[in-house]
Design a protein around this motif. Structure first.
Motif, PDB file in Angstrom:
ATOM      1  N   ILE A   1     -10.958  -1.328 -11.925  1.00  0.00           N
ATOM      2  CA  ILE A   1     -11.936  -0.480 -11.233  1.00  0.00           C
ATOM      3  C   ILE A   1     -12.642   0.369 -12.291  1.00  0.00           C
ATOM      4  O   ILE A   1     -11.995   0.918 -13.183  1.00  0.00           O
ATOM      5  CB  ILE A   1     -11.261   0.419 -10.189  1.00  0.00           C
ATOM      6  CG1 ILE A   1     -10.731  -0.410  -9.018  1.00  0.00           C
ATOM      7  CG2 ILE A   1     -12.232   1.476  -9.673  1.00  0.00           C
ATOM      8  CD1 ILE A   1      -9.963   0.405  -8.008  1.00  0.00           C
ATOM      9  N   ASP A   2     -13.968   0.468 -12.192  1.00  0.00           N
ATOM     10  CA  ASP A   2     -14.730   1.285 -13.131  1.00  0.00           C
ATOM     11  C   ASP A   2     -14.901   2.715 -12.636  1.00  0.00           C
ATOM     12  O   ASP A   2     -14.819   3.666 -13.421  1.00  0.00           O
ATOM     13  CB  ASP A   2     -16.112   0.671 -13.359  1.00  0.00           C
ATOM     14  CG  ASP A   2     -16.033  -0.684 -14.044  1.00  0.00           C
ATOM     15  OD1 ASP A   2     -15.388  -0.768 -15.099  1.00  0.00           O
ATOM     16  OD2 ASP A   2     -16.595  -1.654 -13.513  1.00  0.00           O
TER      17      ASP A   2
ATOM     18  N   ALA B   1      -0.917   4.076  -4.332  1.00  0.00           N
ATOM     19  CA  ALA B   1      -0.012   3.485  -5.323  1.00  0.00           C
ATOM     20  C   ALA B   1      -0.737   2.870  -6.511  1.00  0.00           C
ATOM     21  O   ALA B   1      -0.146   2.731  -7.584  1.00  0.00           O
ATOM     22  CB  ALA B   1       0.879   2.439  -4.657  1.00  0.00           C
ATOM     23  N   ASN B   2      -2.008   2.473  -6.355  1.00  0.00           N
ATOM     24  CA  ASN B   2      -2.671   1.777  -7.459  1.00  0.00           C
ATOM     25  C   ASN B   2      -3.960   2.435  -7.924  1.00  0.00           C
ATOM     26  O   ASN B   2      -4.679   1.874  -8.750  1.00  0.00           O
ATOM     27  CB  ASN B   2      -2.949   0.320  -7.076  1.00  0.00           C
ATOM     28  CG  ASN B   2      -4.011   0.186  -5.979  1.00  0.00           C
ATOM     29  OD1 ASN B   2      -4.552   1.172  -5.489  1.00  0.00           O
ATOM     30  ND2 ASN B   2      -4.303  -1.042  -5.596  1.00  0.00           N
ATOM     31  N   SER B   3      -4.300   3.610  -7.406  1.00  0.00           N
ATOM     32  CA  SER B   3      -5.580   4.224  -7.752  1.00  0.00           C
ATOM     33  C   SER B   3      -5.672   4.515  -9.252  1.00  0.00           C
ATOM     34  O   SER B   3      -6.669   4.196  -9.904  1.00  0.00           O
ATOM     35  CB  SER B   3      -5.798   5.501  -6.940  1.00  0.00           C
ATOM     36  OG  SER B   3      -4.735   6.417  -7.141  1.00  0.00           O
ATOM     37  N   ARG B   4      -4.642   5.123  -9.824  1.00  0.00           N
ATOM     38  CA  ARG B   4      -4.670   5.442 -11.254  1.00  0.00           C
ATOM     39  C   ARG B   4      -4.563   4.187 -12.109  1.00  0.00           C
ATOM     40  O   ARG B   4      -5.329   4.015 -13.082  1.00  0.00           O
ATOM     41  CB  ARG B   4      -3.537   6.409 -11.600  1.00  0.00           C
ATOM     42  CG  ARG B   4      -3.336   6.621 -13.102  1.00  0.00           C
ATOM     43  CD  ARG B   4      -2.391   7.759 -13.381  1.00  0.00           C
ATOM     44  NE  ARG B   4      -3.016   9.018 -13.004  1.00  0.00           N
ATOM     45  CZ  ARG B   4      -3.873   9.675 -13.779  1.00  0.00           C
ATOM     46  NH1 ARG B   4      -4.206   9.202 -14.960  1.00  0.00           N
ATOM     47  NH2 ARG B   4      -4.405  10.802 -13.390  1.00  0.00           N
ATOM     48  N   SER B   5      -3.624   3.303 -11.786  1.00  0.00           N
ATOM     49  CA  SER B   5      -3.427   2.109 -12.610  1.00  0.00           C
ATOM     50  C   SER B   5      -4.665   1.222 -12.615  1.00  0.00           C
ATOM     51  O   SER B   5      -4.968   0.570 -13.617  1.00  0.00           O
ATOM     52  CB  SER B   5      -2.208   1.322 -12.117  1.00  0.00           C
ATOM     53  OG  SER B   5      -2.394   0.886 -10.778  1.00  0.00           O
ATOM     54  N   SER B   6      -5.412   1.190 -11.513  1.00  0.00           N
ATOM     55  CA  SER B   6      -6.619   0.366 -11.458  1.00  0.00           C
ATOM     56  C   SER B   6      -7.702   0.890 -12.397  1.00  0.00           C
ATOM     57  O   SER B   6      -8.462   0.109 -12.976  1.00  0.00           O
ATOM     58  CB  SER B   6      -7.156   0.310 -10.027  1.00  0.00           C
ATOM     59  OG  SER B   6      -6.244  -0.331  -9.167  1.00  0.00           O
ATOM     60  N   LEU B   7      -7.774   2.211 -12.557  1.00  0.00           N
ATOM     61  CA  LEU B   7      -8.718   2.786 -13.518  1.00  0.00           C
ATOM     62  C   LEU B   7      -8.261   2.530 -14.948  1.00  0.00           C
ATOM     63  O   LEU B   7      -9.058   2.204 -15.824  1.00  0.00           O
ATOM     64  CB  LEU B   7      -8.861   4.284 -13.282  1.00  0.00           C
ATOM     65  CG  LEU B   7      -9.626   4.710 -12.022  1.00  0.00           C
ATOM     66  CD1 LEU B   7      -9.406   6.197 -11.748  1.00  0.00           C
ATOM     67  CD2 LEU B   7     -11.115   4.422 -12.163  1.00  0.00           C
TER      68      LEU B   7
ATOM     69  N   LEU C   1     -10.975   5.839  -2.118  1.00  0.00           N
ATOM     70  CA  LEU C   1      -9.603   6.172  -1.738  1.00  0.00           C
ATOM     71  C   LEU C   1      -9.673   7.091  -0.537  1.00  0.00           C
ATOM     72  O   LEU C   1     -10.099   8.244  -0.653  1.00  0.00           O
ATOM     73  CB  LEU C   1      -8.871   6.852  -2.904  1.00  0.00           C
ATOM     74  CG  LEU C   1      -7.413   7.278  -2.650  1.00  0.00           C
ATOM     75  CD1 LEU C   1      -6.555   6.078  -2.295  1.00  0.00           C
ATOM     76  CD2 LEU C   1      -6.846   7.988  -3.881  1.00  0.00           C
ATOM     77  N   GLY C   2      -9.309   6.594   0.624  1.00  0.00           N
ATOM     78  CA  GLY C   2      -9.442   7.357   1.863  1.00  0.00           C
ATOM     79  C   GLY C   2     -10.682   6.914   2.609  1.00  0.00           C
ATOM     80  O   GLY C   2     -11.776   6.844   2.036  1.00  0.00           O
ATOM     81  N   GLU C   3     -10.539   6.618   3.886  1.00  0.00           N
ATOM     82  CA  GLU C   3     -11.643   6.042   4.658  1.00  0.00           C
ATOM     83  C   GLU C   3     -12.858   6.959   4.704  1.00  0.00           C
ATOM     84  O   GLU C   3     -14.003   6.490   4.782  1.00  0.00           O
ATOM     85  CB  GLU C   3     -11.169   5.731   6.084  1.00  0.00           C
ATOM     86  CG  GLU C   3     -10.167   4.588   6.151  1.00  0.00           C
ATOM     87  CD  GLU C   3      -9.778   4.266   7.575  1.00  0.00           C
ATOM     88  OE1 GLU C   3     -10.624   4.432   8.472  1.00  0.00           O
ATOM     89  OE2 GLU C   3      -8.626   3.861   7.799  1.00  0.00           O
ATOM     90  N   TRP C   4     -12.673   8.284   4.659  1.00  0.00           N
ATOM     91  CA  TRP C   4     -13.803   9.200   4.780  1.00  0.00           C
ATOM     92  C   TRP C   4     -14.671   9.212   3.516  1.00  0.00           C
ATOM     93  O   TRP C   4     -15.767   9.759   3.537  1.00  0.00           O
ATOM     94  CB  TRP C   4     -13.330  10.609   5.098  1.00  0.00           C
ATOM     95  CG  TRP C   4     -12.195  11.101   4.252  1.00  0.00           C
ATOM     96  CD1 TRP C   4     -12.271  11.796   3.082  1.00  0.00           C
ATOM     97  CD2 TRP C   4     -10.811  10.917   4.505  1.00  0.00           C
ATOM     98  NE1 TRP C   4     -11.029  12.062   2.601  1.00  0.00           N
ATOM     99  CE2 TRP C   4     -10.091  11.533   3.462  1.00  0.00           C
ATOM    100  CE3 TRP C   4     -10.087  10.293   5.529  1.00  0.00           C
ATOM    101  CZ2 TRP C   4      -8.709  11.542   3.392  1.00  0.00           C
ATOM    102  CZ3 TRP C   4      -8.707  10.305   5.469  1.00  0.00           C
ATOM    103  CH2 TRP C   4      -8.042  10.925   4.409  1.00  0.00           C
TER     104      TRP C   4
ATOM    105  N   ALA D   1      -9.029   1.369  -2.696  1.00  0.00           N
ATOM    106  CA  ALA D   1      -7.842   1.677  -3.491  1.00  0.00           C
ATOM    107  C   ALA D   1      -6.770   2.306  -2.603  1.00  0.00           C
ATOM    108  O   ALA D   1      -7.073   2.847  -1.542  1.00  0.00           O
ATOM    109  CB  ALA D   1      -8.200   2.624  -4.629  1.00  0.00           C
ATOM    110  N   GLN D   2      -5.535   2.227  -3.052  1.00  0.00           N
ATOM    111  CA  GLN D   2      -4.408   2.831  -2.355  1.00  0.00           C
ATOM    112  C   GLN D   2      -3.785   3.899  -3.246  1.00  0.00           C
ATOM    113  O   GLN D   2      -4.024   3.930  -4.465  1.00  0.00           O
ATOM    114  CB  GLN D   2      -3.362   1.770  -1.999  1.00  0.00           C
ATOM    115  CG  GLN D   2      -3.899   0.618  -1.164  1.00  0.00           C
ATOM    116  CD  GLN D   2      -4.389   1.050   0.208  1.00  0.00           C
ATOM    117  OE1 GLN D   2      -3.848   2.001   0.794  1.00  0.00           O
ATOM    118  NE2 GLN D   2      -5.400   0.368   0.720  1.00  0.00           N
TER     119      GLN D   2
END
Length: 295
Positions: A142-143, A131-137, A99-102, A128-129
């Motif tokens: 996403i693992d 908007a979906n970082s938490r829901s993907s986990l 999450l975040g290019e860096w 990840a974005q």
């Protein structure tokens, strides 16, 4: 000690509250279910279920027993799963994201080391974005996610990156030419807000409701993505505290980044769902920690 089939029968009936469905799930007869329950009740010395021709209910003692047994059974199942995974080695598939290019270089170094150590495990890399970082986990797509802390409700650590904080302001803003600012200036300007799906603890850390001295911070408009939030800043709709790496990855002529001299650093590292702590996840986190500081 209760036998495994007794525990399984009791917890299944406690969930289904129906002898027929319980027997169907366990592939035994309803008579067998009734026999096991009666045997348990004789051992405990009290009824576990209230049952009539139409209704099956847990008694208070049955409720307590079910609540006590469920985490114990889950713990035993996890222990067996971990032992099986350890015996087989690390195989299967692992889905990781940044999450975040860096954070991408950190993730990729960890992926490379993990693949060297565990060539039989296939790794899929995603971006990840907000908007979906938490829901993907949560949904398991996403693992492990490399993201900024705090990330409430998730296991995390160790921190792999640390950076200072800067205040993003419009290029023509009165603060744009300042050598540095204090967190107290947040009380004097609307602060652009993260989307509603963002972790609550994260938002309290990045866009607090009050300054360290207790002054209220005015809320600015909400952005749906990080780029959109910076565009709101450029339009003069508010200011936004961000990490100093934003200068490098989001350079904009219409946005200035001013150091915040009294803010704690931002830390970033692996985040994952506690109940998804598999051997694959543990080994990936170990690889990420082993590559920290490289590159």
């Amino acid at each position: 000690m209760l036998e495994r089939h007794e525990v399984e029968t009791f917890l299944t009936l406690a969930e289904e509250l129906h002898f027929g469905r319980t027997a169907e799930r366990l592939r035994v007869t309803t008579g067998r279910i009734s026999h096991v329950v009666k045997k348990l009740e004789r051992r405990i010395g009290a009824p576990l279920f209230e049952r009539t021709s139409r209704v099956v209910r847990l008694t208070p003692i049955g409720h307590r027993l079910a609540d006590d047994l469920r985490p114990l059974v889950a713990g035993m199942e996890d222990a067996v799963r971990r032992a099986v995974e350890a015996g087989r080695g690390v195989t299967g598939e692992l889905r990781v994201a940044f999450l975040g290019e860096w954070t991408a270089p950190v993730l990729l170094r960890a992926v490379n080391l993990f693949r060297e150590r565990h060539p039989d495990c296939e790794v899929h890399v995603h971006e990840a974005q907000l908007a979906n970082s938490r829901s993907s986990l949560v949904d398991g797509s996403i693992d492990v996610l490399i993201a900024a802390y705090p990330f409430d409700g998730m296991a995390n650590g160790p921190a792999l990156l640390s950076e200072g904080r800067v205040l993003a302001v419009a290029a023509g803003h009165p603060l744009a030419g300042a050598e540095s600012v204090s967190l107290e200036v947040l009380a004097d300007h609307p602060v652009v807000q993260y989307p509603a799906v963002t972790s609550a603890e994260f938002k309290r850390d990045r866009t607090p409701d009050r300054t360290p001295s207790g002054r209220p911070v005015p809320r600015g408009p909400v952005g749906n993505t990080f780029s959109e939030m910076l565009s709101l800043v450029a339009m003069g709709r508010g200011v936004l505290p961000v990490g100093e790496h934003t200068r490098r990855y989001y350079p904009r002529p219409d946005v200035a980044y001013v150091p915040i001299h009294d803010a704690p650093p931002i830390r970033r590292g692996p985040v994952w769902r506690e109940t998804n702590t598999t051997e694959r996840v543990r080994e990936f986190v170990r690889a990420a920690a082993d590559t920290a500081g490289r590159g």
